[in-house]
Design a protein around this motif. Structure first.
Motif, PDB file in Angstrom:
ATOM      1  N   ARG A 103       0.528  -1.233   0.006  1.00 59.45           N
ATOM      2  CA  ARG A 103      -0.080   0.105  -0.033  1.00 59.45           C
ATOM      3  C   ARG A 103       1.188   1.228  -0.086  1.00 59.45           C
ATOM      4  O   ARG A 103       0.827   2.173  -0.823  1.00 59.45           O
ATOM      5  CB  ARG A 103      -0.956  -0.049   0.962  1.00 59.45           C
ATOM      6  CG  ARG A 103      -2.030  -0.955   1.157  1.00 59.45           C
ATOM      7  CD  ARG A 103      -3.539  -0.626   2.300  1.00 59.45           C
ATOM      8  NE  ARG A 103      -4.221  -1.419   2.689  1.00 59.45           N
ATOM      9  CZ  ARG A 103      -3.956  -2.417   3.529  1.00 59.45           C
ATOM     10  NH1 ARG A 103      -2.620  -1.922   3.947  1.00 59.45           N
ATOM     11  NH2 ARG A 103      -4.536  -3.261   3.318  1.00 59.45           N
ATOM     12  N   THR A 104       1.557   1.658   1.295  1.00 59.49           N
ATOM     13  CA  THR A 104       2.274   2.182   1.054  1.00 59.49           C
ATOM     14  C   THR A 104       3.611   3.338   0.075  1.00 59.49           C
ATOM     15  O   THR A 104       3.543   4.017  -0.582  1.00 59.49           O
ATOM     16  CB  THR A 104       3.104   2.456   2.710  1.00 59.49           C
ATOM     17  OG1 THR A 104       1.857   2.342   3.990  1.00 59.49           O
ATOM     18  CG2 THR A 104       3.807   3.732   2.749  1.00 59.49           C
ATOM     19  N   VAL A 105       4.496   1.668   0.667  1.00 60.19           N
ATOM     20  CA  VAL A 105       5.681   2.279  -1.419  1.00 60.19           C
ATOM     21  C   VAL A 105       5.066   1.976  -2.107  1.00 60.19           C
ATOM     22  O   VAL A 105       5.790   2.703  -4.014  1.00 60.19           O
ATOM     23  CB  VAL A 105       6.559   1.141  -1.309  1.00 60.19           C
ATOM     24  CG1 VAL A 105       7.813   1.680  -1.936  1.00 60.19           C
ATOM     25  CG2 VAL A 105       7.511   1.470   0.560  1.00 60.19           C
ATOM     26  N   GLY A 106       4.385   0.734  -2.763  1.00 66.74           N
ATOM     27  CA  GLY A 106       3.542   0.505  -3.822  1.00 66.74           C
ATOM     28  C   GLY A 106       2.232   0.668  -4.954  1.00 66.74           C
ATOM     29  O   GLY A 106       2.603   1.096  -5.511  1.00 66.74           O
ATOM     30  N   GLU A 125      10.035  -3.596  -2.716  1.00 65.97           N
ATOM     31  CA  GLU A 125      11.995  -2.816  -2.615  1.00 65.97           C
ATOM     32  C   GLU A 125      12.243  -3.427  -3.940  1.00 65.97           C
ATOM     33  O   GLU A 125      12.958  -2.309  -3.773  1.00 65.97           O
ATOM     34  CB  GLU A 125      12.324  -3.691  -1.486  1.00 65.97           C
ATOM     35  CG  GLU A 125      13.320  -3.171  -1.039  1.00 65.97           C
ATOM     36  CD  GLU A 125      14.316  -3.823  -1.118  1.00 65.97           C
ATOM     37  OE1 GLU A 125      15.799  -3.346  -1.475  1.00 65.97           O
ATOM     38  OE2 GLU A 125      14.655  -5.508  -1.524  1.00 65.97           O
ATOM     39  N   ALA A 126      12.341  -4.785  -3.860  1.00 66.39           N
ATOM     40  CA  ALA A 126      13.944  -5.086  -5.411  1.00 66.39           C
ATOM     41  C   ALA A 126      13.359  -3.108  -6.761  1.00 66.39           C
ATOM     42  O   ALA A 126      14.275  -2.775  -7.210  1.00 66.39           O
ATOM     43  CB  ALA A 126      13.404  -5.779  -5.764  1.00 66.39           C
ATOM     44  N   THR A 128      10.909   8.083  -1.751  1.00 69.61           N
ATOM     45  CA  THR A 128      10.009   8.511  -0.533  1.00 69.61           C
ATOM     46  C   THR A 128       8.608   8.444  -0.616  1.00 69.61           C
ATOM     47  O   THR A 128       7.973   8.453  -2.203  1.00 69.61           O
ATOM     48  CB  THR A 128       9.853   9.694   0.102  1.00 69.61           C
ATOM     49  OG1 THR A 128      10.201  11.208  -1.300  1.00 69.61           O
ATOM     50  CG2 THR A 128      11.886  10.581   0.300  1.00 69.61           C
ATOM     51  N   THR A 129       7.915   7.907   0.279  1.00 73.23           N
ATOM     52  CA  THR A 129       6.216   7.975   0.358  1.00 73.23           C
ATOM     53  C   THR A 129       6.080   9.205   1.178  1.00 73.23           C
ATOM     54  O   THR A 129       6.502   9.154   2.271  1.00 73.23           O
ATOM     55  CB  THR A 129       5.795   6.627   0.129  1.00 73.23           C
ATOM     56  OG1 THR A 129       4.375   6.511   0.135  1.00 73.23           O
ATOM     57  CG2 THR A 129       6.580   5.613   1.811  1.00 73.23           C
ATOM     58  N   SER A 175      11.291   7.770   3.853  1.00 70.05           N
ATOM     59  CA  SER A 175      12.677   6.869   2.767  1.00 70.05           C
ATOM     60  C   SER A 175      12.141   5.551   2.698  1.00 70.05           C
ATOM     61  O   SER A 175      11.577   5.162   4.117  1.00 70.05           O
ATOM     62  CB  SER A 175      14.198   7.296   3.352  1.00 70.05           C
ATOM     63  OG  SER A 175      14.919   6.837   4.038  1.00 70.05           O
ATOM     64  N   LEU A 176      12.450   5.013   1.286  1.00 72.05           N
ATOM     65  CA  LEU A 176      12.471   3.384   1.719  1.00 72.05           C
ATOM     66  C   LEU A 176      13.181   3.375   2.908  1.00 72.05           C
ATOM     67  O   LEU A 176      13.527   1.878   3.760  1.00 72.05           O
ATOM     68  CB  LEU A 176      12.399   2.504   0.845  1.00 72.05           C
ATOM     69  CG  LEU A 176      12.991   1.042   0.023  1.00 72.05           C
ATOM     70  CD1 LEU A 176      12.029   1.057   1.125  1.00 72.05           C
ATOM     71  CD2 LEU A 176      12.909   1.319  -1.099  1.00 72.05           C
TER      72      LEU A 176
END
Length: 172
Positions: A74-77, A120-121, A129-130, A140-141
């Protein structure tokens, strides 16, 4: 005892680049949670071993599936995916493992871990960042991976006590 393959844990490297080190520590903590569940039946995994808490090892696995889904998918992707065990976006619902079993919980958790690894990859760097609504800031990641390591480490401490209460097994 449950008939499952024992979890193989690989210790993180003592020297590595930053991203490899974060990945390795996160995977080590993921494997530690699985290891704490090795050899237990569904009933033992559901055992709420520290009253008045209703926490169980299976509840932890379900919770971590939800956490992986939230932070990485959800958050990063940016995926619009529902919660796994709640129609009301309730993270606490995952802890209720009263009707759950190993197969269902581990399948969901392992699928979310694979999604997390892929997200992540695919990120260009740890500096991606998100916006985090709860924190009302960009993160940041790198920060999110550290947050996940912390989340697993904290819950693996719970898993230590829960496992010991189930069958006396100790160790990290």
């Amino acid at each position: 005892m449950a008939a499952t393959e024992p979890t193989h844990r690989i210790g993180p490297p003592l020297t590595a680049g930053e991203r490899e080190m974060l990945r390795a520590h996160l995977d080590y903590h993921r494997a530690t949670l699985a290891w704490k569940c090795d050899g237990l039946t569904d009933e033992e995994l559901r055992r709420q071993a520290s009253p008045p808490s209703t926490l169980s090892l299976l509840g932890l696995v379900r919770h971590m599936a939800e956490v992986e889904r939230h932070w990485f998918r959800r958050t990063v992707g940016g995926a619009d995916v529902p919660h796994l065990w709640s129609d009301e976006r309730d993270f606490q619902a995952a802890y209720d493992a009263s009707g759950a079993n190993r197969a269902e919980a581990f399948a969901a958790w392992e699928a979310e871990v694979e999604h997390s690894r892929a997200v992540e990859a695919a990120a260009g760097s740890l500096d991606v960042t998100t916006y985090i609504v709860k924190w009302q800031e960009e993160a940041s990641l790198r920060m999110l991976m550290l947050h996940m390591i912390h989340e697993y480490a904290r819950h693996n401490g719970h898993a230590d006590f829960l496992r010991e209460a189930v069958d006396g097994a100790t160790g990290a």
